[in-house]
Design an enzyme around this catalytic site. Structure first.
Site, PDB file in Angstrom:
ATOM      1  N   ASP A 123      43.563  41.785  42.932  1.00 17.75           N
ATOM      2  CA  ASP A 123      42.862  43.051  42.760  1.00 17.75           C
ATOM      3  C   ASP A 123      41.682  42.873  41.785  1.00 17.75           C
ATOM      4  O   ASP A 123      41.773  42.120  40.816  1.00 17.75           O
ATOM      5  CB  ASP A 123      43.853  44.089  42.202  1.00 17.75           C
ATOM      6  CG  ASP A 123      43.289  45.489  42.232  1.00 17.75           C
ATOM      7  OD1 ASP A 123      42.910  45.949  43.319  1.00 17.75           O
ATOM      8  OD2 ASP A 123      43.216  46.126  41.153  1.00 17.75           O
ATOM      9  N   GLU A 180      39.846  40.570  46.031  1.00 15.46           N
ATOM     10  CA  GLU A 180      39.060  41.759  46.359  1.00 15.46           C
ATOM     11  C   GLU A 180      37.725  41.645  45.628  1.00 15.46           C
ATOM     12  O   GLU A 180      37.685  41.779  44.404  1.00 15.46           O
ATOM     13  CB  GLU A 180      39.794  43.025  45.905  1.00 15.46           C
ATOM     14  CG  GLU A 180      38.963  44.282  46.133  1.00 15.46           C
ATOM     15  CD  GLU A 180      39.337  45.440  45.208  1.00 15.46           C
ATOM     16  OE1 GLU A 180      39.072  46.581  45.576  1.00 15.46           O
ATOM     17  OE2 GLU A 180      39.885  45.193  44.114  1.00 15.46           O
TER      18      GLU A 180
END
Ligand SMILES: *[C@@H]1O[C@H](CO)[C@@H](O)[C@H](O)[C@H]1NC(C)=O
Ligand SMILES: *[C@@H]1O[C@H](CO)[C@@H](O)[C@H](O)[C@H]1NC(C)=O
Ligand SMILES: *[C@@H]1O[C@H](CO)[C@@H](O)[C@H](O)[C@H]1NC(C)=O
Ligand SMILES: *[C@@H]1O[C@H](CO)[C@@H](O)[C@H](O)[C@H]1NC(C)=O
Ligand SMILES: *[C@@H]1O[C@H](CO)[C@@H](O)[C@H](O)[C@H]1NC(C)=O
Ligand SMILES: *[C@@H]1O[C@H](CO)[C@@H](O)[C@H](O)[C@H]1NC(C)=O
Ligand SMILES: *[C@@H]1O[C@H](CO)[C@@H](O)[C@H](O)[C@H]1NC(C)=O
Length: 555
Positions: free
Chosen positions: A233, A257
């Site tokens: 993330d 990400e």
């Protein structure tokens, strides 16, 4: 490379080993899950918290009751669509107090990585989920969120419940200024995400003690739970060099990400070996601009990103290809025409990379133009075998068929080959990837007196081809050409995936017993339970009266 990947899969099936590498992931297809929203409590998966809301209202931003055990209930639903990996939202402890954005139902407000999130189950429950995933020869990928610790205040350090207890374990507080994003990457790395309703206080990932703690945590976590891959993330918000050591300590495939449309910026993650891969936001943006933005759908936006991705990423074959996720609109929310979605999905599944499907895409989930609405409970829609489920199944089957069947073109298999644009117009693009040729169009559903001519498919004149989506037969014209017409009723705006009849038969795709899928252009209601359309598309080239075409015609 291919052979070793296949051998490794067999080994996983036999020994339930974990620690999968990028090469072992490249032939997989991933189903993305928000644990709280994917599957409801059941007899096998008792609720963790009482009372649960009767209906899951996304606007409430609170827990709806999904757990690691309830995911097990629906693993076969995922496997039956052809997915062989799941990615679940973070499993670590979150803040449990109320914020102006209400509760941490999504699992991304991690305050202590070293503890399990009891809202989603016990340590045993997580072990059970991993075992059940591995029993089905699937991989498990877990989302890890290490970049910031949630806090209601910009001054309270350490934040409540934080695993980090010293001021020097955080960067000095500053708020990310998105206006200077392109010119000041330092503040993107060091300042805090969030806003005055809830900050994610930026962890100092240059502090050696922090680095050592995070490395030893990830190494132990992956080993303890037999995790096969990590989704990172907010990878963009931590200096790239940090990830090399962190992912190295994890010892498994890392996909980050990097929420950014710039290809030079995003490709640096692979070029600099910060991590194996990233989720392909540039390709995603191209698909959105080509197939969703009304009224000026723009194919150039897609072809430019395809070319950039192929040129600049050292290994595009492991990028994650998606058309929606928990931070973006549902694709059906921004495109009313199911055939435009169908075109985008062919790109998602068959272009270089690993298909990543966000739960609900297969059920035509259209609610949700942004967080928190794009995180609906899947059980409200059900787990039926609707047309889009069948489309997903078919696209996985085509991809898996070419991966396992070893068909080659110019000596390269589907996986080894790199996509190449062989023709394009303002509205169409033809992409050759080894033994297949896909054509995508953003013309939309209505039939029109138009066709797309591909001068050089790479196949010889007279070669017998089949469209693996409709199972209709075609033949290559002079000079290796092919032309697709969008004029026949029921066949406006459809994508195509061509392969030789020989390869298709060898791989068991479009055998007599299999009917193709032609997505209806119905824009109201949904395509649930709609049957395949039994009309042959007109074409400017000879229609070979093969058995496969007859199967469709006699539907
Ligand atoms: C922290 O928040 C307070 C109160 O909202 C504000 O006055 C202050 O400027 C903030 N500090 C920083 C460094 O942003
Ligand atoms: C399509 O996008 C390209 C690239 O951004 C742009 O140059 C072009 O003007 C756009 N075309 C239309 C018709 O908007
Ligand atoms: C898109 O989602 C929003 C909620 O975020 C909803 O109001 C709207 O009706 C949805 N649109 C469609 C076409 O489903
Ligand atoms: C879904 O429906 C299709 C078409 O009727 C059928 O071939 C397929 O087996 C079904 N899948 C499941 C999982 O029931
Ligand atoms: C593909 O190649 C592998 C390795 O050579 C072989 O084991 C497998 O049987 C081949 N598959 C097919 C369908 O020919
Ligand atoms: C084909 O794609 C390229 C790359 O984006 C673009 O420059 C060119 O204009 C496109 N051709 C047509 C006919 O749209
Ligand atoms: C759907 O197909 C019908 C029949 O070909 C056509 O008349 C209609 O315009 C199409 N609808 C849309 C929204 O494209």
């Amino acid at each position: 490379m291919l052979i070793s990947a296949l051998t490794a899969i067999l080994a996983v099936g036999a020994n339930l080993v974990s620690a999968a590498t990028a090469d072992e992931w490249r032939n997989r297809a991933i189903y993305q899950i928000i644990t709280d929203r994917f599957a409801p409590p059941s007899d096998n998966a008792p609720a963790r918290t009482e009372p649960l809301p009767l209906e899951c209202n996304t606007a409430d931003q609170t827990w709806c009751g999904g757990t690691w055990l309830s995911i097990i209930d629906k693993l076969d639903y995922i496997k039956n669509m052809g997915f062989d990996a799941i990615w679940i939202s973070p499993t670590s402890q979150n803040i449990d107090y109320q914020t102006p954005y209400n509760y941490a139902y999504h699992g991304y407000w991690v305050n202590d990585l070293t503890k399990i999130n009891l809202r989603f189950g016990s340590e045993d429950d997580l072990h059970k989920l991993v075992d059940e995933v591995h029993k089905r020869d699937m991989y498990i990928m877990v989302d890890v969120a290490i970049n910031g610790i949630p806090s209601l205040s910009n001054t309270t350090i350490p934040p409540e419940g934080s695993m980090w207890t010293k001021a020097e374990q955080f960067h000095d507080f500053c708020q990310i200024d998105w206006a200077t994003e392109l010119t000041n990457d330092k503040q993107i790395k060091d300042c805090s995400l969030g806003d005055s309703n809830l900050w994610l206080i930026d962890v100092n990932t240059e502090n050696p003690e922090v680095v050592a703690t995070l490395r030893s945590w990830i190494s132990e976590y992956v080993a303890t739970y037999k995790i096969d891959g990590l989704r990172i993330d907010a990878a963009k918000h931590v200096p790239g060099e940090f990830w090399t050591g962190f992912c190295g300590a994890g010892g498994v495939f890392c996909i980050g990400e990097v929420f950014d449309d710039r290809i030079d910026y995003t490709s640096a993650f692979q070029k600099e070996k910060w991590m194996d891969s990233i989720l392909g936001f540039p390709f995603y943006n191209g698909l959105v601009k080509a197939f969703s933005v009304e009224p000026r759908r723009n194919m150039t936006e897609l072809t430019e990103r395809i070319i950039g991705t192929l040129e600049q990423f050292p290994d595009p074959g492991v990028l994650g290809n998606f058309i929606e996720n928990h931070d973006t609109p549902r694709f059906k929310n921004i495109t009313a025409d199911p055939r435009l979605v169908y075109n985008a999905m062919v790109g998602q599944f068959l272009f270089d990379g690993i298909p990543v499907l966000y739960y609900g895409q297969e059920q035509d989930m259209a609610w949700g133009n942004a967080d928190p609405h794009n995180r609906g409970a899947l059980w409200a829609l059900g787990y039926e075998n609707i047309t889009t489920v069948q489309t997903v199944t078919r696209l996985n089957k085509i991809r898996q068929g070419f991966i396992k069947g070893n068909a080659t073109y110019n000596g390269q298999t589907y996986l080894q080959s790199r996509s190449q644009i062989v023709a394009n117009t303002t509205y169409d693009v033809a992409i050759r990837k080894g033994p297949i040729l896909m054509t995508l169009t953003n013309r939309g559903s209505p039939e029109e007196a138009a066709s797309f001519s591909i001068q050089n498919t790479g196949w010889q004149r007279g070669e017998a081809l089949i469209d693996l989506l409709s199972c209709l037969d075609y033949a290559v014209g002079s000079g290796g050409s092919l032309s697709i017409s969008y004029s026949r009723q029921g066949y406006g705006g459809l994508p195509y995936v061509f392969a030789t009849v020989e390869d298709a038969r060898h791989l068991g795709i479009c055998n007599n017993d299999q009917l193709g899928i032609v997505v209806s252009n119905t824009t109201t209601g949904n395509t649930r339970n709609a049957g395949a359309v039994a009309v042959a598309p007109s074409s400017l080239f000879a229609l070979v009266a093969g058995a496969a075409a007859l199967a469709v015609l006699t539907l």
